[in-house]
Motif scaffolding. Structure first.
Motif, PDB file in Angstrom:
ATOM      1  N   GLY A 158      29.962   2.647  35.695  1.00  0.00           N
ATOM      2  CA  GLY A 158      29.638   4.047  35.966  1.00  0.00           C
ATOM      3  C   GLY A 158      30.710   4.991  35.455  1.00  0.00           C
ATOM      4  O   GLY A 158      30.617   6.195  35.626  1.00  0.00           O
ATOM      5  N   SER A 160      31.659   6.224  32.513  1.00  0.00           N
ATOM      6  CA  SER A 160      31.387   7.322  31.571  1.00  0.00           C
ATOM      7  C   SER A 160      30.683   8.485  32.265  1.00  0.00           C
ATOM      8  O   SER A 160      31.053   9.646  32.074  1.00  0.00           O
ATOM      9  N   THR A 161      29.677   8.166  33.074  1.00  0.00           N
ATOM     10  CA  THR A 161      28.946   9.227  33.774  1.00  0.00           C
ATOM     11  C   THR A 161      29.895   9.958  34.724  1.00  0.00           C
ATOM     12  O   THR A 161      29.935  11.196  34.772  1.00  0.00           O
ATOM     13  N   ARG A 198      32.495  12.078  32.838  1.00  0.00           N
ATOM     14  CA  ARG A 198      31.897  13.318  32.311  1.00  0.00           C
ATOM     15  C   ARG A 198      31.748  14.356  33.420  1.00  0.00           C
ATOM     16  O   ARG A 198      32.080  15.529  33.242  1.00  0.00           O
ATOM     17  N   SER A 219      28.506  16.022  28.159  1.00  0.00           N
ATOM     18  CA  SER A 219      28.756  14.731  27.512  1.00  0.00           C
ATOM     19  C   SER A 219      29.337  14.984  26.122  1.00  0.00           C
ATOM     20  O   SER A 219      29.532  16.132  25.697  1.00  0.00           O
ATOM     21  N   ARG A 264      22.054  -1.265  36.278  1.00  0.00           N
ATOM     22  CA  ARG A 264      22.237   0.111  35.783  1.00  0.00           C
ATOM     23  C   ARG A 264      21.989   0.172  34.280  1.00  0.00           C
ATOM     24  O   ARG A 264      21.321   1.086  33.789  1.00  0.00           O
ATOM     25  N   GLU A 311      18.892   2.119  32.281  1.00  0.00           N
ATOM     26  CA  GLU A 311      19.234   3.075  31.224  1.00  0.00           C
ATOM     27  C   GLU A 311      18.485   2.767  29.927  1.00  0.00           C
ATOM     28  O   GLU A 311      18.053   3.648  29.219  1.00  0.00           O
ATOM     29  N   ILE A 327      26.445   8.096  42.253  1.00  0.00           N
ATOM     30  CA  ILE A 327      27.343   8.798  41.327  1.00  0.00           C
ATOM     31  C   ILE A 327      28.094   9.928  42.040  1.00  0.00           C
ATOM     32  O   ILE A 327      29.299  10.071  41.891  1.00  0.00           O
TER      33      ILE A 327
END
Ligand code: C5P
Length: 220
Positions: A12, A14-15, A18, A73, A153, A157, A205
């Motif tokens: 998780g 990168s999400t 960001r 992003s 996950r 995606e 998240i």
């Protein structure tokens, strides 16, 4: 200020990175896309990702540019061509893990990452940001989660773009990439000694983002 976020595929990071960057109004830099760009370029010109010298030459010459997208992003341009989506597939991810084991490639990309980090407030995510790229980062996090949850996950995606995707294969790919990233001789994936460890298996998240933002804001 530099915020380093490391962790394995599907953790998780990168999400979260960001969104944290967006909240703090920091620049977001996803270093995995640099290894992916080198793998993509090597593939385009027909170089075996295991050929150390030739792949190092690709890393030395490649022009990688990041531009912010509207949602915070990162858009990735290689030699002026936008490759944001092309770089995201798992085949490139696997090739990236191969080129990332090349010490010369790592030296070249780490220098580029240090230059980018020196420009101001950044949130940088990867595998070695807290251990190698910025060992003196102001705040370091290491995100992890159960491998089956990480594969779920990834599967969620990717399944729209690839309806034939088989969940068990994604679990296998996640385990394989963990193995490659954690056992390589140069800069293996591991938490920095002073990183805050967060297990995201049972967290959403927003919960993870809040934890990070609170920890960063509490840092003197
Ligand atoms: O994070 P992402 O899945 O895009 O990274 C792709 C691959 O690039 C990783 O599996 C890892 O082998 C490599 N990588 C790395 N060091 C980083 C970022 C990514 O070795 N800082």
């Amino acid at each position: 200020m530099i915020v380093a976020i490391d962790g394995p595929a599907g953790s998780g990071k990168s999400t979260v990175a960001r969104l944290v960057a967006g909240r703090l109004k920091f620049q977001y830099i996803e270093t995995g896309s640099m290894y992916r760009a080198v793998a993509w370029k090597a593939d385009q010109v027909g170089i075996d990702p295991k050929n150390l010298d030739q792949v190092a030459t690709v890393a030395r010459d490649i022009q990688i540019e990041f531009k912010p997208a509207g949602d915070g992003s990162q858009r990735v341009f290689v030699e002026g061509k936008e490759l944001t989506r092309d770089l995201k597939n798992e085949t490139i991810g696997r090739m990236a893990a191969v080129v990332a084991a090349n010490p010369e490639v790592r030296d070249i990309l780490v220098s580029k990452q240090r230059e980018m980090g020196a420009r101001g407030d950044v949130v940088m995510d990867g595998r070695d940001i807290g251990t190698v790229v910025f060992p003196d980062a102001h705040k370091k996090f290491y995100l992890d989660a159960d491998p089956v949850e990480r594969a779920r996950r990834r599967y969620d995606e990717m399944k729209e773009a690839d309806p034939g995707l088989v969940f068990d294969q994604v679990v296998e790919q996640v385990r394989q990439r963990d193995h490659e990233d954690k056992t390589r001789a140069t800069s293996p994936l591991k938490p920095a000694e002073d990183a805050v460890l967060i297990d995201t298996t049972a967290l959403n998240i927003e919960e993870v983002v809040s934890k990070l933002v609170q920890a960063i804001e509490a840092t003197p």
